[in-house]
Scaffold this motif. Sequence first.
Motif, PDB file in Angstrom:
ATOM      1  N   SER A  19      21.267   9.736 -48.849  1.00  0.00           N
ATOM      2  CA  SER A  19      21.020   8.728 -47.819  1.00  0.00           C
ATOM      3  C   SER A  19      19.692   8.033 -48.097  1.00  0.00           C
ATOM      4  CB  SER A  19      20.976   9.383 -46.439  1.00  0.00           C
ATOM      5  OG  SER A  19      19.847  10.250 -46.344  1.00  0.00           O
ATOM      6  N   SER A  20      19.452   6.935 -47.432  1.00  0.00           N
ATOM      7  CA  SER A  20      18.188   6.207 -47.615  1.00  0.00           C
ATOM      8  C   SER A  20      16.987   7.084 -47.295  1.00  0.00           C
ATOM      9  CB  SER A  20      18.169   4.957 -46.726  1.00  0.00           C
ATOM     10  OG  SER A  20      19.091   3.999 -47.185  1.00  0.00           O
ATOM     11  N   SER A  21      17.137   8.009 -46.342  1.00  0.00           N
ATOM     12  CA  SER A  21      16.024   8.881 -45.960  1.00  0.00           C
ATOM     13  C   SER A  21      15.678   9.887 -47.051  1.00  0.00           C
ATOM     14  CB  SER A  21      16.360   9.629 -44.668  1.00  0.00           C
ATOM     15  OG  SER A  21      17.470  10.491 -44.859  1.00  0.00           O
ATOM     16  N   GLN A  22      16.557  10.015 -48.053  1.00  0.00           N
ATOM     17  CA  GLN A  22      16.310  10.933 -49.168  1.00  0.00           C
ATOM     18  C   GLN A  22      15.784  10.216 -50.401  1.00  0.00           C
ATOM     19  OE1 GLN A  22      20.513  12.678 -48.614  1.00  0.00           O
ATOM     20  NE2 GLN A  22      19.403  14.357 -49.611  1.00  0.00           N
ATOM     21  N   ILE A  23      15.517   8.928 -50.280  1.00  0.00           N
ATOM     22  CA  ILE A  23      15.120   8.120 -51.442  1.00  0.00           C
ATOM     23  C   ILE A  23      13.733   7.537 -51.215  1.00  0.00           C
ATOM     24  CG2 ILE A  23      15.657   6.048 -52.794  1.00  0.00           C
ATOM     25  CD1 ILE A  23      18.638   6.542 -52.015  1.00  0.00           C
ATOM     26  N   VAL A  24      12.867   7.671 -52.209  1.00  0.00           N
ATOM     27  CA  VAL A  24      11.549   7.032 -52.178  1.00  0.00           C
ATOM     28  C   VAL A  24      11.428   6.143 -53.413  1.00  0.00           C
ATOM     29  CG1 VAL A  24       9.052   7.359 -52.241  1.00  0.00           C
ATOM     30  CG2 VAL A  24      10.478   8.917 -50.891  1.00  0.00           C
ATOM     31  N   VAL A  25      11.109   4.879 -53.198  1.00  0.00           N
ATOM     32  CA  VAL A  25      10.915   3.924 -54.286  1.00  0.00           C
ATOM     33  C   VAL A  25       9.428   3.848 -54.604  1.00  0.00           C
ATOM     34  CG1 VAL A  25      11.282   1.556 -55.067  1.00  0.00           C
ATOM     35  CG2 VAL A  25      12.936   2.625 -53.520  1.00  0.00           C
ATOM     36  N   SER A  26       9.091   3.977 -55.881  1.00  0.00           N
ATOM     37  CA  SER A  26       7.695   4.060 -56.297  1.00  0.00           C
ATOM     38  C   SER A  26       7.375   3.023 -57.367  1.00  0.00           C
ATOM     39  CB  SER A  26       7.394   5.468 -56.815  1.00  0.00           C
ATOM     40  OG  SER A  26       7.696   6.445 -55.846  1.00  0.00           O
ATOM     41  N   ASN A  27       6.121   3.025 -57.798  1.00  0.00           N
ATOM     42  CA  ASN A  27       5.658   2.071 -58.814  1.00  0.00           C
ATOM     43  C   ASN A  27       6.001   2.576 -60.219  1.00  0.00           C
ATOM     44  OD1 ASN A  27       3.859   0.034 -57.181  1.00  0.00           O
ATOM     45  ND2 ASN A  27       3.368   2.082 -56.407  1.00  0.00           N
ATOM     46  N   GLY A  28       7.279   2.641 -60.514  1.00  0.00           N
ATOM     47  CA  GLY A  28       7.759   3.152 -61.780  1.00  0.00           C
ATOM     48  C   GLY A  28       8.182   4.602 -61.660  1.00  0.00           C
ATOM     49  N   ALA A  29       9.066   5.043 -62.575  1.00  0.00           N
ATOM     50  CA  ALA A  29       9.523   6.435 -62.570  1.00  0.00           C
ATOM     51  C   ALA A  29       8.366   7.393 -62.841  1.00  0.00           C
ATOM     52  CB  ALA A  29      10.630   6.622 -63.613  1.00  0.00           C
ATOM     53  N   LYS A  30       7.367   6.956 -63.604  1.00  0.00           N
ATOM     54  CA  LYS A  30       6.185   7.795 -63.836  1.00  0.00           C
ATOM     55  C   LYS A  30       5.502   8.126 -62.511  1.00  0.00           C
ATOM     56  CE  LYS A  30       3.355   7.133 -67.364  1.00  0.00           C
ATOM     57  NZ  LYS A  30       2.294   6.596 -68.259  1.00  0.00           N
ATOM     58  N   HIS A  31       5.381   7.141 -61.638  1.00  0.00           N
ATOM     59  CA  HIS A  31       4.795   7.358 -60.314  1.00  0.00           C
ATOM     60  C   HIS A  31       5.652   8.312 -59.500  1.00  0.00           C
ATOM     61  CE1 HIS A  31       3.324   5.424 -56.289  1.00  0.00           C
ATOM     62  NE2 HIS A  31       2.652   6.522 -56.573  1.00  0.00           N
ATOM     63  N   SER A  32       6.965   8.176 -59.603  1.00  0.00           N
ATOM     64  CA  SER A  32       7.873   9.092 -58.900  1.00  0.00           C
ATOM     65  C   SER A  32       7.626  10.531 -59.338  1.00  0.00           C
ATOM     66  CB  SER A  32       9.331   8.717 -59.172  1.00  0.00           C
ATOM     67  OG  SER A  32       9.643   7.424 -58.695  1.00  0.00           O
ATOM     68  N   LEU A  33       7.511  10.744 -60.641  1.00  0.00           N
ATOM     69  CA  LEU A  33       7.283  12.084 -61.173  1.00  0.00           C
ATOM     70  C   LEU A  33       5.944  12.644 -60.711  1.00  0.00           C
ATOM     71  CD1 LEU A  33       8.630  11.368 -64.738  1.00  0.00           C
ATOM     72  CD2 LEU A  33       9.574  13.097 -63.202  1.00  0.00           C
ATOM     73  N   TYR A  34       4.916  11.811 -60.754  1.00  0.00           N
ATOM     74  CA  TYR A  34       3.588  12.249 -60.290  1.00  0.00           C
ATOM     75  C   TYR A  34       3.659  12.686 -58.822  1.00  0.00           C
ATOM     76  CZ  TYR A  34      -1.293  12.088 -58.864  1.00  0.00           C
ATOM     77  OH  TYR A  34      -2.523  12.413 -58.345  1.00  0.00           O
ATOM     78  N   ASN A  35       4.308  11.890 -58.001  1.00  0.00           N
ATOM     79  CA  ASN A  35       4.456  12.234 -56.582  1.00  0.00           C
ATOM     80  C   ASN A  35       5.146  13.579 -56.394  1.00  0.00           C
ATOM     81  OD1 ASN A  35       3.278   9.874 -55.634  1.00  0.00           O
ATOM     82  ND2 ASN A  35       5.216   8.804 -55.353  1.00  0.00           N
ATOM     83  N   ILE A  36       6.193  13.826 -57.196  1.00  0.00           N
ATOM     84  CA  ILE A  36       6.954  15.066 -57.058  1.00  0.00           C
ATOM     85  C   ILE A  36       6.074  16.274 -57.350  1.00  0.00           C
ATOM     86  CG2 ILE A  36       8.854  16.441 -58.010  1.00  0.00           C
ATOM     87  CD1 ILE A  36      10.270  13.696 -58.559  1.00  0.00           C
ATOM     88  N   ASN A 191       4.941  10.655 -47.670  1.00  0.00           N
ATOM     89  CA  ASN A 191       3.617  10.764 -47.048  1.00  0.00           C
ATOM     90  C   ASN A 191       2.506  10.642 -48.084  1.00  0.00           C
ATOM     91  OD1 ASN A 191       4.680  11.106 -44.501  1.00  0.00           O
ATOM     92  ND2 ASN A 191       4.629  13.342 -44.573  1.00  0.00           N
ATOM     93  N   ILE A 192       2.672  11.299 -49.226  1.00  0.00           N
ATOM     94  CA  ILE A 192       1.674  11.193 -50.296  1.00  0.00           C
ATOM     95  C   ILE A 192       1.534   9.751 -50.753  1.00  0.00           C
ATOM     96  CG2 ILE A 192       1.220  11.782 -52.724  1.00  0.00           C
ATOM     97  CD1 ILE A 192       2.579  14.511 -52.108  1.00  0.00           C
ATOM     98  N   GLN A 193       2.669   9.110 -51.002  1.00  0.00           N
ATOM     99  CA  GLN A 193       2.626   7.739 -51.505  1.00  0.00           C
ATOM    100  C   GLN A 193       2.036   6.777 -50.479  1.00  0.00           C
ATOM    101  OE1 GLN A 193       5.776   6.248 -54.109  1.00  0.00           O
ATOM    102  NE2 GLN A 193       6.076   4.545 -52.689  1.00  0.00           N
ATOM    103  N   SER A 194       2.285   7.036 -49.209  1.00  0.00           N
ATOM    104  CA  SER A 194       1.788   6.120 -48.175  1.00  0.00           C
ATOM    105  C   SER A 194       0.268   6.049 -48.164  1.00  0.00           C
ATOM    106  CB  SER A 194       2.296   6.546 -46.792  1.00  0.00           C
ATOM    107  OG  SER A 194       1.662   7.743 -46.366  1.00  0.00           O
ATOM    108  N   HIS A 195      -0.395   7.118 -48.604  1.00  0.00           N
ATOM    109  CA  HIS A 195      -1.852   7.146 -48.627  1.00  0.00           C
ATOM    110  C   HIS A 195      -2.411   6.831 -50.016  1.00  0.00           C
ATOM    111  CE1 HIS A 195      -2.151   8.506 -44.543  1.00  0.00           C
ATOM    112  NE2 HIS A 195      -1.308   9.505 -44.786  1.00  0.00           N
ATOM    113  N   ALA A 196      -1.537   6.613 -50.985  1.00  0.00           N
ATOM    114  CA  ALA A 196      -1.989   6.330 -52.345  1.00  0.00           C
ATOM    115  C   ALA A 196      -1.744   4.871 -52.728  1.00  0.00           C
ATOM    116  CB  ALA A 196      -1.285   7.255 -53.339  1.00  0.00           C
ATOM    117  N   THR A 197      -0.498   4.447 -52.692  1.00  0.00           N
ATOM    118  CA  THR A 197      -0.159   3.088 -53.132  1.00  0.00           C
ATOM    119  C   THR A 197       0.680   2.321 -52.117  1.00  0.00           C
ATOM    120  OG1 THR A 197       1.834   3.910 -54.226  1.00  0.00           O
ATOM    121  CG2 THR A 197      -0.178   3.786 -55.561  1.00  0.00           C
ATOM    122  N   SER A 198       1.019   2.927 -50.999  1.00  0.00           N
ATOM    123  CA  SER A 198       1.990   2.336 -50.068  1.00  0.00           C
ATOM    124  C   SER A 198       3.306   2.123 -50.802  1.00  0.00           C
ATOM    125  CB  SER A 198       1.453   1.038 -49.454  1.00  0.00           C
ATOM    126  OG  SER A 198       0.313   1.309 -48.653  1.00  0.00           O
TER     127      SER A 198
END
Length: 323
Positions: A19-36, A191-198
């Motif tokens: 679902s949309s609530s399970q998806i986070v869009v980030s500044n590239g897949a590298k950013h996604s991995l860092y967030n994880i 939550n992490i991304q919201s305080h890092a890059t929005s």
Amino acid sequence: ELREAISKKFKKDNNLDYSSSQIVVSNGAKHSLYNIFQAICERGSEVIIPSPYWLSYPAMVNLSEAKSVFIKTSAKNNFKVTEKDLAAKITNRTRCLILNSPSNPTGSLYGPDELKMIAKLAVKHKFFVISDEIYERLVYDNKKCISIASLGKDIYDLAITVNGVSKSYSMTGWRIGYAAGPVEVMKAIANIQSHATSNPASISQKAALAALSGDQRCIENMRAEFERRRDLMVSRMNKMKSIFCVKPEGAFYIFCDISKLKESSVVIANRLLDEAKVAVIPGEPFGADTFIRLSFATSVGAINKGLDRIGEWMNTFDHSAKV
């Protein structure tokens, strides 16, 4: 809109219900991995990384204060982990395994039985599997990238699937990646991304939406062309003396064994650049110092010119020349 399009893509291409609530869009897949890594790891955690690996994985693990635990793979097994080797690395501190299929730098692709083996161990020992599927659409020989999260509810609840538009749509500079997984994990990542890059830039999100929602025939055209280039490069390289490469099943790299040259990958890369005027990537940062990485994401003309130069250089290779 973009998260809805990604949800539909997962359903259509990967047989995954996110679902949309399970998806986070980030500044590239590298950013996604860092967030994880930031969300699920802490000091004392262990992250299992098959080697060779994409060079940023260990750095990201270090930044999360976790420890990288490497599994050395070999060309004899197409650079894939075995059940015995994986089981030997699992401890009560294992937090996750990073699975990159198709792989950068090796081009290896995990099949269904291999993925079931990994899923069985992950469920048994209760660790996450981070599935980096950024090269998902660039797979050859009529094979298919399978998402480990699609193999059943137990592994679905432990898998975090990472993808993006950089490779499939040649949109590296637009910086759009995304991750999907268990709701509680994705909430922490948001939550992490919201305080890092929005969020990623809105224009990039619109571009990614257009890519995912548009005509997909361009991907198959690109994939087929890459397959032709792969076959050309592998055929020519394996006719050269003192070097060898396994035919990659995905991505757009050739990982070439240079062990017979008796020099480090950095020395060989520097010498190829200085003496043959060909740029390759040393294997040392990927955890494999007896390999170099070449890319076939360039024209056939450039590939042939580069291979001509490498072949001429190999014929006159001088072990006494040092960089």
